[in-house]
Scaffold this active site. Structure first.
Site, PDB file in Angstrom:
ATOM      1  N   ILE A  11     -59.710  34.695  21.566  1.00 14.97           N
ATOM      2  CA  ILE A  11     -58.850  34.681  22.764  1.00 14.97           C
ATOM      3  C   ILE A  11     -59.274  35.788  23.730  1.00 14.97           C
ATOM      4  CG2 ILE A  11     -56.473  34.687  23.622  1.00 14.97           C
ATOM      5  CD1 ILE A  11     -55.570  33.915  20.778  1.00 14.97           C
ATOM      6  N   THR A 132     -47.863  36.750  17.995  1.00 12.52           N
ATOM      7  CA  THR A 132     -47.922  35.387  17.469  1.00 12.52           C
ATOM      8  C   THR A 132     -46.533  34.826  17.153  1.00 12.52           C
ATOM      9  OG1 THR A 132     -48.664  34.119  15.537  1.00 12.52           O
ATOM     10  CG2 THR A 132     -48.298  36.448  15.177  1.00 12.52           C
ATOM     11  N   ASP A 133     -46.437  33.500  17.136  1.00 13.62           N
ATOM     12  CA  ASP A 133     -45.178  32.860  16.742  1.00 13.62           C
ATOM     13  C   ASP A 133     -44.927  32.989  15.235  1.00 13.62           C
ATOM     14  OD1 ASP A 133     -47.124  31.081  15.792  1.00 13.62           O
ATOM     15  OD2 ASP A 133     -46.303  29.320  16.801  1.00 13.62           O
ATOM     16  N   GLU A 134     -45.975  33.360  14.467  1.00 12.16           N
ATOM     17  CA  GLU A 134     -45.819  33.404  13.005  1.00 12.16           C
ATOM     18  C   GLU A 134     -44.833  34.481  12.560  1.00 12.16           C
ATOM     19  OE1 GLU A 134     -49.234  32.987  10.570  1.00 12.16           O
ATOM     20  OE2 GLU A 134     -50.191  31.583  11.926  1.00 12.16           O
ATOM     21  N   TYR A 158     -50.596  38.492   6.999  1.00 10.87           N
ATOM     22  CA  TYR A 158     -50.960  38.527   8.430  1.00 10.87           C
ATOM     23  C   TYR A 158     -49.712  38.610   9.305  1.00 10.87           C
ATOM     24  CZ  TYR A 158     -51.891  36.611  13.067  1.00 10.87           C
ATOM     25  OH  TYR A 158     -51.913  36.410  14.425  1.00 10.87           O
ATOM     26  N   SER A 159     -48.770  37.673   9.108  1.00  7.29           N
ATOM     27  CA  SER A 159     -47.614  37.645  10.018  1.00  7.29           C
ATOM     28  C   SER A 159     -46.738  38.880   9.835  1.00  7.29           C
ATOM     29  CB  SER A 159     -46.815  36.349   9.870  1.00  7.29           C
ATOM     30  OG  SER A 159     -46.419  36.124   8.550  1.00  7.29           O
ATOM     31  N   LYS A 162     -48.337  41.576  11.846  1.00  8.15           N
ATOM     32  CA  LYS A 162     -48.106  41.380  13.292  1.00  8.15           C
ATOM     33  C   LYS A 162     -46.643  41.699  13.632  1.00  8.15           C
ATOM     34  CE  LYS A 162     -50.505  40.053  16.130  1.00  8.15           C
ATOM     35  NZ  LYS A 162     -51.478  40.724  17.041  1.00  8.15           N
ATOM     36  N   PRO A 290     -51.225  29.452  -0.368  1.00  8.96           N
ATOM     37  CA  PRO A 290     -50.000  30.046  -0.943  1.00  8.96           C
ATOM     38  C   PRO A 290     -49.033  30.466   0.169  1.00  8.96           C
ATOM     39  CG  PRO A 290     -51.997  31.081  -1.839  1.00  8.96           C
ATOM     40  CD  PRO A 290     -52.437  30.201  -0.715  1.00  8.96           C
TER      41      PRO A 290
HETATM   42  P1  NAD Z   1     -60.073  36.984  16.495  1.00 10.54           P
HETATM   43  O1  NAD Z   1     -60.008  37.276  15.041  1.00 10.54           O
HETATM   44  O2  NAD Z   1     -60.903  35.860  16.978  1.00 10.54           O
HETATM   45  O3  NAD Z   1     -60.590  38.301  17.273  1.00 10.54           O
HETATM   46  C1  NAD Z   1     -60.126  39.577  16.962  1.00 10.54           C
HETATM   47  C2  NAD Z   1     -61.032  40.588  17.670  1.00 10.54           C
HETATM   48  O4  NAD Z   1     -60.539  41.911  17.372  1.00 10.54           O
HETATM   49  C3  NAD Z   1     -62.492  40.536  17.189  1.00 10.54           C
HETATM   50  O5  NAD Z   1     -63.367  40.587  18.303  1.00 10.54           O
HETATM   51  C4  NAD Z   1     -62.634  41.773  16.319  1.00 10.54           C
HETATM   52  O6  NAD Z   1     -63.953  42.312  16.323  1.00 10.54           O
HETATM   53  C5  NAD Z   1     -61.637  42.726  16.990  1.00 10.54           C
HETATM   54  N1  NAD Z   1     -61.154  43.752  16.057  1.00 10.54           N
HETATM   55  C6  NAD Z   1     -60.694  43.574  14.785  1.00 10.54           C
HETATM   56  N2  NAD Z   1     -60.354  44.762  14.244  1.00 10.54           N
HETATM   57  C7  NAD Z   1     -60.573  45.704  15.197  1.00 10.54           C
HETATM   58  C8  NAD Z   1     -60.393  47.110  15.254  1.00 10.54           C
HETATM   59  N3  NAD Z   1     -59.933  47.804  14.187  1.00 10.54           N
HETATM   60  N4  NAD Z   1     -60.712  47.755  16.394  1.00 10.54           N
HETATM   61  C9  NAD Z   1     -61.188  47.072  17.465  1.00 10.54           C
HETATM   62  N5  NAD Z   1     -61.400  45.744  17.469  1.00 10.54           N
HETATM   63  C10 NAD Z   1     -61.084  45.066  16.350  1.00 10.54           C
HETATM   64  O7  NAD Z   1     -58.577  36.836  16.968  1.00 10.54           O
HETATM   65  P2  NAD Z   1     -57.956  35.856  18.088  1.00 10.54           P
HETATM   66  O8  NAD Z   1     -57.682  34.542  17.478  1.00 10.54           O
HETATM   67  O9  NAD Z   1     -58.772  35.962  19.316  1.00 10.54           O
HETATM   68  O10 NAD Z   1     -56.543  36.583  18.298  1.00 10.54           O
HETATM   69  C11 NAD Z   1     -56.405  37.642  19.244  1.00 10.54           C
HETATM   70  C12 NAD Z   1     -54.980  38.146  19.204  1.00 10.54           C
HETATM   71  O11 NAD Z   1     -54.096  37.087  19.525  1.00 10.54           O
HETATM   72  C13 NAD Z   1     -54.541  38.673  17.837  1.00 10.54           C
HETATM   73  O12 NAD Z   1     -53.741  39.802  18.040  1.00 10.54           O
HETATM   74  C14 NAD Z   1     -53.741  37.530  17.240  1.00 10.54           C
HETATM   75  O13 NAD Z   1     -52.757  38.010  16.353  1.00 10.54           O
HETATM   76  C15 NAD Z   1     -53.124  36.932  18.483  1.00 10.54           C
HETATM   77  N6  NAD Z   1     -52.806  35.493  18.435  1.00 10.54           N
HETATM   78  C16 NAD Z   1     -53.759  34.583  18.037  1.00 10.54           C
HETATM   79  C17 NAD Z   1     -53.458  33.218  18.066  1.00 10.54           C
HETATM   80  C18 NAD Z   1     -54.475  32.172  17.680  1.00 10.54           C
HETATM   81  O14 NAD Z   1     -54.128  30.990  17.591  1.00 10.54           O
HETATM   82  N7  NAD Z   1     -55.741  32.524  17.454  1.00 10.54           N
HETATM   83  C19 NAD Z   1     -52.185  32.796  18.472  1.00 10.54           C
HETATM   84  C20 NAD Z   1     -51.241  33.762  18.839  1.00 10.54           C
HETATM   85  C21 NAD Z   1     -51.569  35.098  18.832  1.00 10.54           C
HETATM   86  O1  DAU Z   2     -49.445  30.325  15.132  1.00 11.76           O
HETATM   87  C1  DAU Z   2     -50.353  31.245  15.674  1.00 11.76           C
HETATM   88  C2  DAU Z   2     -51.379  31.599  14.634  1.00 11.76           C
HETATM   89  O2  DAU Z   2     -52.247  30.485  14.513  1.00 11.76           O
HETATM   90  C3  DAU Z   2     -52.167  32.865  14.965  1.00 11.76           C
HETATM   91  O3  DAU Z   2     -51.294  33.960  14.990  1.00 11.76           O
HETATM   92  C4  DAU Z   2     -53.271  33.089  13.931  1.00 11.76           C
HETATM   93  O4  DAU Z   2     -54.049  34.216  14.303  1.00 11.76           O
HETATM   94  C5  DAU Z   2     -54.155  31.862  13.889  1.00 11.76           C
HETATM   95  O5  DAU Z   2     -55.146  32.010  12.901  1.00 11.76           O
HETATM   96  C6  DAU Z   2     -53.317  30.615  13.604  1.00 11.76           C
HETATM   97  O6  DAU Z   2     -52.796  30.644  12.233  1.00 11.76           O
HETATM   98  P1  DAU Z   2     -52.746  29.315  11.332  1.00 11.76           P
HETATM   99  O7  DAU Z   2     -52.676  29.714   9.932  1.00 11.76           O
HETATM  100  O8  DAU Z   2     -51.712  28.359  11.846  1.00 11.76           O
HETATM  101  O9  DAU Z   2     -54.200  28.703  11.744  1.00 11.76           O
HETATM  102  P2  DAU Z   2     -55.351  28.020  10.853  1.00 11.76           P
HETATM  103  O10 DAU Z   2     -56.326  27.434  11.829  1.00 11.76           O
HETATM  104  O11 DAU Z   2     -55.867  28.925   9.802  1.00 11.76           O
HETATM  105  O12 DAU Z   2     -54.579  26.829  10.165  1.00 11.76           O
HETATM  106  C7  DAU Z   2     -53.890  25.849  10.918  1.00 11.76           C
HETATM  107  C8  DAU Z   2     -53.239  24.905   9.944  1.00 11.76           C
HETATM  108  O13 DAU Z   2     -54.248  24.140   9.288  1.00 11.76           O
HETATM  109  C9  DAU Z   2     -52.468  25.595   8.842  1.00 11.76           C
HETATM  110  O14 DAU Z   2     -51.305  24.830   8.528  1.00 11.76           O
HETATM  111  C10 DAU Z   2     -53.428  25.604   7.656  1.00 11.76           C
HETATM  112  C11 DAU Z   2     -54.219  24.327   7.868  1.00 11.76           C
HETATM  113  N1  DAU Z   2     -55.642  24.374   7.410  1.00 11.76           N
HETATM  114  C12 DAU Z   2     -56.425  25.408   7.814  1.00 11.76           C
HETATM  115  C13 DAU Z   2     -57.736  25.482   7.403  1.00 11.76           C
HETATM  116  C14 DAU Z   2     -58.612  26.645   7.847  1.00 11.76           C
HETATM  117  C15 DAU Z   2     -56.143  23.349   6.621  1.00 11.76           C
HETATM  118  O15 DAU Z   2     -55.424  22.376   6.294  1.00 11.76           O
HETATM  119  N2  DAU Z   2     -57.462  23.412   6.234  1.00 11.76           N
HETATM  120  C16 DAU Z   2     -58.282  24.459   6.573  1.00 11.76           C
HETATM  121  O16 DAU Z   2     -59.461  24.484   6.145  1.00 11.76           O
END
Ligand code: NAD
Ligand code: DAU
Length: 355
Positions: A11, A132-134, A158-159, A162, A290
């Site tokens: 993101i 995050t919504d989690e 994780y959640s 956060k 889990p």
């Molecule tokens: P991501 O894992 O793709 O990227 C995380 C970035 O943070 C990476 O570039 C990593 O190198 C950097 N990082 C990790 N540890 C660090 C540290 N100690 N110091 C400096 N940099 C560090 O994550 P994302 O999916 O882009 O998520 C970004 C943010 O948005 C997170 O805070 C996540 O909780 C939140 N978020 C993600 C989602 C989603 O669906 N991916 C949804 C809602 C909120």
């Molecule tokens: O809701 C926001 C969150 O969404 C963010 O805060 C997290 O950073 C982001 O990783 C994401 O979490 P999820 O656990 O929802 O995302 P993930 O893509 O890992 O999984 C999405 C759904 O799919 C979840 O119900 C688990 C399932 N899944 C995931 C993987 C990787 C599978 O069924 N098979 C898989 O191989």
């Protein structure tokens, strides 16, 4: 200029690219480049003098002090985190370190920097925490979507990490007056998404003819938002959000996982047909995650009401763009599948039997 943490992640990189394309302001991008950080996602701005990359850790207080003093940002957008639920189950320590200790260290560095600013700059300063919504836990099938006043009931390491970071941000506002904003967003998808998460993993595995691992019964529901819509929401909240408030961000796109996987397969069947047959033949049910949360859904009406924000993409337009992007960017995918990522896949799926 603004300071972005974690701007080489999924993101964060989309945010930096959109920010440079839609404003004239510079970005200092502080990222530790963990397995999830990838500077290749920022290749198109590598020569742009408005993008300054600093390789560093948000737990490093002296580095933070130096960056703040050298660049004097008017705002911070804090993305840096460990973000993958499955990794947090295998090894929670790095989640506590970065998400809790890192956010704490950043808040303290910002508080010192902000306290010393002259009054006009102090008033204009913003700390935007991306969450995050989690943190709200899991919904039952008939429950109303999460509002900003929903109980915090995080279920995974994780959640929980956060949620802890959200509480720290809230407390630094309440106690010290730090001008904070928090957004809690649903599941993002789109370009530059690391192929450990559901949608990119399904695309990449399907193209490689590998199994598409669906956890449990595949009926868990997530609320999907195209990543560029998350970025536009953050820009709105940063510009006009009420200090100390939280805003939920979501796309009103609740879908069961198995439907997402079938949609990805159908788009690949259309855009890159496989002579061996539909990609759906690769779907494989595997042991569940889990503590797997059953359903997330976001009520984004506050953001719409107060700041007139709405997503630009529907799920249908966003997922089509996403699949197209992965087909057009095979080099990015190949490079991101480094040894580190392959090791994780072996550890995680190696002991995950088909069910
Ligand atoms: P991501 O894992 O793709 O990227 C995380 C970035 O943070 C990476 O570039 C990593 O190198 C950097 N990082 C990790 N540890 C660090 C540290 N100690 N110091 C400096 N940099 C560090 O994550 P994302 O999916 O882009 O998520 C970004 C943010 O948005 C997170 O805070 C996540 O909780 C939140 N978020 C993600 C989602 C989603 O669906 N991916 C949804 C809602 C909120
Ligand atoms: O809701 C926001 C969150 O969404 C963010 O805060 C997290 O950073 C982001 O990783 C994401 O979490 P999820 O656990 O929802 O995302 P993930 O893509 O890992 O999984 C999405 C759904 O799919 C979840 O119900 C688990 C399932 N899944 C995931 C993987 C990787 C599978 O069924 N098979 C898989 O191989």
């Amino acid at each position: 200029m603004i300071l972005v943490t974690g701007g080489a992640g999924f993101i964060g990189a989309n945010f930096v690219l959109d920010w440079l394309a839609s404003t004239s302001e510079s970005v200092v991008n502080l990222d530790a480049l963990t397995y999830a950080g990838n500077l290749e996602s920022l290749k198109s701005v590598s020569k742009d003098p408005r993008h300054v990359f600093v390789h560093g850790d948000i737990c490093d207080r002296s580095l933070l002090d130096r960056v703040l003093s050298d660049y004097q940002p008017r705002a911070i957008v804090h993305f840096a985190a460990e973000s993958h639920v499955d990794r947090s189950i295998h090894g929670p320590a790095s989640f506590i370190r970065t998400n809790v200790e890192g956010t704490f260290t950043l808040l303290e560095a910002c508080r010192a920097y902000w306290s010393a600013l002259p009054p006009n700059k102090k008033e204009a300063f913003r700390f935007h925490h991306v969450s995050t919504d989690e943190v709200y836990g899991s919904l039952g099938p008939q429950d109303a979507p999460f509002t900003e006043t929903h109980l915090y009931e995080p279920n995974s390491p994780y959640s929980a990490s956060k949620a802890a970071s959200d509480h720290l941000v809230r407390a630094w506002h309440h106690t010290y007056g730090l001008p904070v904003l928090t957004t809690n967003c649903s599941n993002n998808y789109g370009p530059y998404h690391f192929p450990e998460k559901l949608i990119p993993l399904m695309i990449v595995n399907a193209l490689a003819g590998k199994p598409l691992p669906v956890y449990g019964d595949g009926q868990q529901i997530r609320d999907w938002l195209y990543v560029k819509d998350h970025c536009s929401a953050i820009r709105e909240v940063l510009a006009r959000g009420q200090l100390g408030e939280t805003y939920n961000v979501g796309g009103w796109n609740e879908k069961p996982n198995i439907e997402i996987v079938h949609t990805v397969c159908a788009l690949l069947d259309e855009m890159k047909p496989d002579p061996a047959g539909s990609y759906a033949r690769l779907i494989t049910y595997v042991t569940d995650r889990p503590g797997h949360d059953r359903r997330y859904a976001i009520d984004a009406r506050k953001l719409e009401r107060e700041l007139s924000w709405k997503p630009a993409e529907t799920f249908e337009t966003g997922i089509r763009k996403t699949v197209r992007w992965y087909l057009d960017n095979t080099e990015w995918v190949a490079n991101v599948q480094s040894g580190n990522y392959r090791e994780w896949v072996n550890t995680h799926y190696g002991d995950r039997g088909a069910s």
